[in-house]
Design a protein around this motif. Structure first.
Motif, PDB file in Angstrom:
ATOM      1  N   ASP A 141       0.935   2.974  -1.841  1.00  0.00           N
ATOM      2  CA  ASP A 141       1.997   3.949  -2.291  1.00  0.00           C
ATOM      3  C   ASP A 141       3.229   2.776  -1.932  1.00  0.00           C
ATOM      4  O   ASP A 141       4.542   3.409  -2.189  1.00  0.00           O
ATOM      5  CB  ASP A 141       2.507   4.959  -0.936  1.00  0.00           C
ATOM      6  CG  ASP A 141       1.308   5.961  -1.105  1.00  0.00           C
ATOM      7  OD1 ASP A 141       0.643   5.910  -1.847  1.00  0.00           O
ATOM      8  OD2 ASP A 141       1.517   6.824  -0.149  1.00  0.00           O
ATOM      9  N   MET A 142       3.070   1.629  -2.002  1.00  0.00           N
ATOM     10  CA  MET A 142       4.244   0.553  -1.952  1.00  0.00           C
ATOM     11  C   MET A 142       5.227   0.721  -0.912  1.00  0.00           C
ATOM     12  O   MET A 142       6.395   0.752  -1.237  1.00  0.00           O
ATOM     13  CB  MET A 142       4.689   0.375  -3.321  1.00  0.00           C
ATOM     14  CG  MET A 142       3.611  -0.485  -4.280  1.00  0.00           C
ATOM     15  SD  MET A 142       3.226  -2.130  -3.754  1.00  0.00           S
ATOM     16  CE  MET A 142       4.905  -3.123  -4.263  1.00  0.00           C
ATOM     17  N   ILE A 143       4.715   0.836   0.372  1.00  0.00           N
ATOM     18  CA  ILE A 143       5.527   1.093   1.538  1.00  0.00           C
ATOM     19  C   ILE A 143       5.261  -0.055   2.396  1.00  0.00           C
ATOM     20  O   ILE A 143       4.087  -0.455   2.822  1.00  0.00           O
ATOM     21  CB  ILE A 143       5.142   2.405   2.249  1.00  0.00           C
ATOM     22  CG1 ILE A 143       5.452   3.775   1.521  1.00  0.00           C
ATOM     23  CG2 ILE A 143       6.208   2.615   3.458  1.00  0.00           C
ATOM     24  CD1 ILE A 143       4.659   4.982   2.040  1.00  0.00           C
ATOM     25  N   ILE A 179      -2.336   2.660   3.042  1.00  0.00           N
ATOM     26  CA  ILE A 179      -1.198   3.656   2.689  1.00  0.00           C
ATOM     27  C   ILE A 179      -0.116   2.566   2.033  1.00  0.00           C
ATOM     28  O   ILE A 179       0.361   2.820   0.992  1.00  0.00           O
ATOM     29  CB  ILE A 179      -0.517   4.544   3.783  1.00  0.00           C
ATOM     30  CG1 ILE A 179      -1.494   5.479   4.146  1.00  0.00           C
ATOM     31  CG2 ILE A 179       0.877   4.974   3.388  1.00  0.00           C
ATOM     32  CD1 ILE A 179      -1.048   6.077   5.444  1.00  0.00           C
ATOM     33  N   ALA A 180       0.060   1.426   2.636  1.00  0.00           N
ATOM     34  CA  ALA A 180       1.163   0.439   2.256  1.00  0.00           C
ATOM     35  C   ALA A 180       0.798  -0.085   1.001  1.00  0.00           C
ATOM     36  O   ALA A 180       1.489  -0.054   0.218  1.00  0.00           O
ATOM     37  CB  ALA A 180       1.155  -0.708   3.476  1.00  0.00           C
TER      38      ALA A 180
END
Lengths: 174, 283
Positions: free
Chosen positions: B61-63, B57-58
């Protein structure tokens, strides 16, 4: 056991949960970490009212990274709860419903959990991107000047946690 | 003499800050993958599965992988034939801090640095960095960035052992630090160890050891053995992923050594969580 519950939990729901239970929380929680706890504690010592009504509410020990455009929040995993131990028994005595964080608590905190029939959940440390997906709304409600350490009101949907100290005040961690 | 403009340093530091907080290095990702396959506890497997999902996810989605995007620790190896061209403006140090500032502000990373340890006002741009310089042969500059989260940093230790304590004393010190860290350090951890030198040298070696690729061992035979033995012993503690029990408590134990004094055996133990971020670039 895996359960889905609305947060804040009722007293009965809290007392029915046992260490090791998986819970998906949906509803409202508040964030507060080191600096916000220190300020709230100073507030109490001066006999002033807290900036939020903590009665029955759940505090998530978390300071998020900034939100990108179109997102409610950035990365949002738990911080180490032990740093809040100094302040926690007083907050529980004043009616705080429960806590979400990670890591061990002092015997004083565990005793306060038992006396107030509260509960302490852990979220998975270091899974901030994953956990951010379960937060659908975030709003700063106090101490805006503290930046990431401000108190935020969060709306969560199926936010995954594990019971690590149930209302008997015993801890899951060895 | 080779001229390097410090603006290049700023740009590189900025890029590294953003990249490493969103994309875990291949060695760490591979180590987590292996752990998820080998973990014996069901709950532990579940946690490791969540951590792998978190990494996906990181990146997609660039989180940031973790909301604690750390205090920026930077190792700067400067070739002795390099001259930094500052355009009459910033010093090398200012250029590095400017890179951190731009990376953390423009990259939506958390600002976790306070200006004074007691007064504690947030600097709002995550500066200053902690910078370690060394002068090396050649005309290149190597920058290694390791943003350090403090859940695990707080569980790190220095032990000033006696020479008579020997290698057994070192092993006990490592196990003590890991046991005390427990769930607080977000296991599975990477354990950096510095043995020898002086009080500050052992701590610095422990920090530097964390930047070594996970899975690579020391060239010194007894140190390599120590790394392997301690990884087994730590994993036998049963702390497990997220501290909820299991056979994966650490992903690696990286040890560095240095000559020391006849009267001493300093041991530094720097604990890092499963988000052990390290990235290097050469200019």
């Amino acid at each position: 056991m895996t359960k889905s519950l609305n947060v804040p939990l009722t007293q009965q729901e809290k007392e029915e949960l046992k260490n090791g239970d998986f819970v998906y929380l949906t509803g409202t929680i508040y964030t507060a970490r080191d600096a916000a706890h220190k300020r709230m504690f100073e507030c109490i010592e001066r006999g002033e009212e807290l900036p939020i009504d903590i009665k029955g509410q759940f505090i998530y020990y978390m300071g998020p990274s900034p939100a990108r455009e179109g997102r409610p929040i950035g990365s949002a995993g738990p911080t180490t709860s032990g740093r809040m131990d100094k302040y926690t028994p007083k907050l529980l005595e004043l009616g705080l419903g429960g806590m979400i964080g990670k890591g061990k608590r002092t015997p004083e905190v565990l005793n306060a959990i038992k006396e107030n029939k509260s509960i302490y959940f852990a979220a998975i440390g270091g899974a901030g991107a994953l956990l951010s997906k379960a937060i659908i709304k975030s709003e700063v409600v106090a101490y805006d000047d503290l930046g990431t350490e401000a108190i935020r009101k969060l709306e969560v949907k199926d936010f995954p946690v594990i019971v690590v100290a149930d209302s008997t005040g015993t801890m899951l961690y060895k | 003499m080779r001229d390097i403009n410090v603006s290049k340093v700023t740009e590189t530091v900025k890029e590294m800050c953003i990249e490493i907080n969103h994309v875990l290095s291949p060695d760490m990702a591979a180590a987590l993958d292996k752990a998820a396959t080998n973990e014996k506890s069901e709950l532990g497997k579940q946690v490791l599965g969540q951590l792998e999902e978190n990494i996906k996810i990181a990146k997609a989605d660039m989180i940031p992988i973790c909301q604690d995007t750390g205090m920026a620790v930077i190792f700067v190896e400067v070739g002795q034939d390099v001259h930094f061209n500052c355009d009459g403006a910033a010093s090398l140090e200012d250029a590095i801090n400017e890179g951190v500032r731009q990376g953390y502000v423009e990259g939506y990373l958390r600002k976790s640095v306070v200006d004074d340890p007691i007064i504690r006002n947030n600097t709002k741009d995550n500066t200053p960095a902690v910078i370690h310089y060394s002068i090396v042969p050649g005309d290149k500059v190597k920058l290694t960035l390791a943003p350090k989260g403090f859940g695990s940093e707080n569980m790190s230790r220095v032990f000033m052992l006696k020479p008579a304590d020997g290698i057994e004393g070192v092993k006990n010190a490592i196990l003590t630090a890991v046991k005390d860290a427990g769930p607080n350090a977000c296991p599975p951890m990477v354990v950096g160890v510095g043995i020898g030198g002086t009080f500050e040298k052992c701590a610095l070696m422990a920090k530097h050891a964390l930047t070594r690729e996970v899975g690579k061992h020391s060239d010194i035979p007894y140190v390599k053995e120590l790394e392997e033995e301690m990884l087994d012993k730590i994993n036998a503690l049963g702390i497990g992923p997220a501290g909820l029990g299991g056979s994966t408590t650490a992903l690696a134990v990286n040890v560095e050594t240095y000559p020391t004094h006849i009267a001493g055996l300093p041991v530094g133990i720097n604990i890092c969580c499963h988000v052990n971020r390290h990235i290097s670039r050469e200019l």
